[in-house]
Design an enzyme around this catalytic site. Structure first.
Site, PDB file in Angstrom:
ATOM      1  CB  CYS A 129      -1.002  -0.033   1.163  1.00  0.00           C
ATOM      2  SG  CYS A 129      -2.323   1.193   0.958  1.00  0.00           S
ATOM      3  CG  HIS A 233      -3.831  -3.425   2.959  1.00  0.00           C
ATOM      4  ND1 HIS A 233      -2.781  -2.971   3.726  1.00  0.00           N
ATOM      5  CD2 HIS A 233      -4.396  -2.325   2.393  1.00  0.00           C
ATOM      6  CE1 HIS A 233      -2.717  -1.646   3.660  1.00  0.00           C
ATOM      7  NE2 HIS A 233      -3.682  -1.240   2.849  1.00  0.00           N
ATOM      8  CD  GLU A 235      -1.457  -5.897   5.322  1.00  0.00           C
ATOM      9  OE1 GLU A 235      -1.209  -6.234   4.139  1.00  0.00           O
ATOM     10  OE2 GLU A 235      -1.974  -4.797   5.626  1.00  0.00           O
TER      11      GLU A 235
END
Ligand code: MN
Length: 270
Positions: A129, A233, A235
């Site tokens: 990001c 994202h 994660e």
């Protein structure tokens, strides 16, 4: 004879370590300074690294060159994490538009230095990001300060209201790219929490995934197999035990292991 026995003893003692292979590599994480009173990294990054077999280490913001280098001495790979908008005036010479969000000048300088030094020192690097955008400006690219007001004809919602571990817009992934290798898909739905985006791609980098409005969703450094970034994202999924994007982190951990081995090889110094 005594010496021989000592060697055998040492070998037996070291056997579990040798059989286990090398130790887990250390993955540095760029941080945010909160309100100036804290060093913070979302736990989702920490948990993703642990799931992928690495050891997370948070790097507090500093502008001391020696501290910065010692931090880099002690990590085997680096993740530039998400966060604030990048200062357009300082990093790509544009006046701030009214739609620019909150910026973090101290963090910008730290992150840009980390990105440049990591590449210079051959430390594997993943940008996520804001980290993806930081890598682009660190190497000479520019950004859209605000997609809704600057990307003409964009009809994709890049700031989703859906839960973080839910993919809301599709990306098309280039074949033979690192991202394709890591997740094994040519098209997939990703989560999206950004209003800035890569505009001019930094020299030496190539786009490896795009949204249907053309927004750059992934990049990698040409001629390298260890510098790459994503606008979404991964994660958030990985920390929720959703394995779709786990390969992005496992790949980094593998590259970190290789970097650690190179680093400790006799005769090879950085
Ligand atoms: Mn997006």
């Amino acid at each position: 004879m005594k010496k021989f026995r000592l060697h055998v003893l040492l070998l037996v003692l070291m056997l579990p370590t040798l059989l286990q292979g090398q130790q887990k590599p250390i993955i540095g994480l760029s941080s945010t300074s909160g309100e100036g009173s804290s060093t913070a990294v979302p736990l989702t990054y920490v948990e993703s690294i642990i799931r992928a077999g690495g050891v997370p280490m948070v790097l507090p913001i500093t502008h001391d060159h020696q501290l910065l280098h010692r931090m880099l001495d002690n990590i085997d790979a680096l993740i530039l994490t998400g966060g604030e908008d990048v200062d357009p005036l300082k990093w790509y010479g544009e006046e701030p538009l009214p739609a620019l969000g909150g910026i973090a000048p101290e963090r910008d300088s730290f992150d840009v230095a980390l990105a440049r030094l990591a590449v210079q020192r051959g430390i594997p690097l993943l940008g996520i990001c804001r980290g993806h955008q930081v890598i682009n400006v660190a190497f000479g690219g520019t950004l859209y300060q605000d997609i809704p007001s600057q990307v003409k004809g964009s009809e994709v919602k890049h700031r989703q209201s859906a839960p973080g571990d839910y993919g809301t817009h599709t990306i098309r992934i280039e074949q033979n790219s690192l991202l394709h290798k890591q997740i094994g898909m040519q098209s997939i739905a990703v989560n999206s929490f950004h209003h800035q985006a890569v505009k001019d791609v930094a020299p030496g980098f190539k786009v490896t995934a795009t949204a249907v409005d053309g927004v750059v969703e992934a990049m990698e450094k040409m001629g390298s197999d260890q510098v790459y970034s994503v606008q979404f994202h991964p994660e958030v999924f990985t920390a929720q035990d959703i394995d779709t994007f786990l390969g992005i982190f496992e790949y980094l951990v593998k590259k970190a292991e290789e970097h650690a081995m190179d680093k400790y090889d006799i005769g090879i110094t950085e």
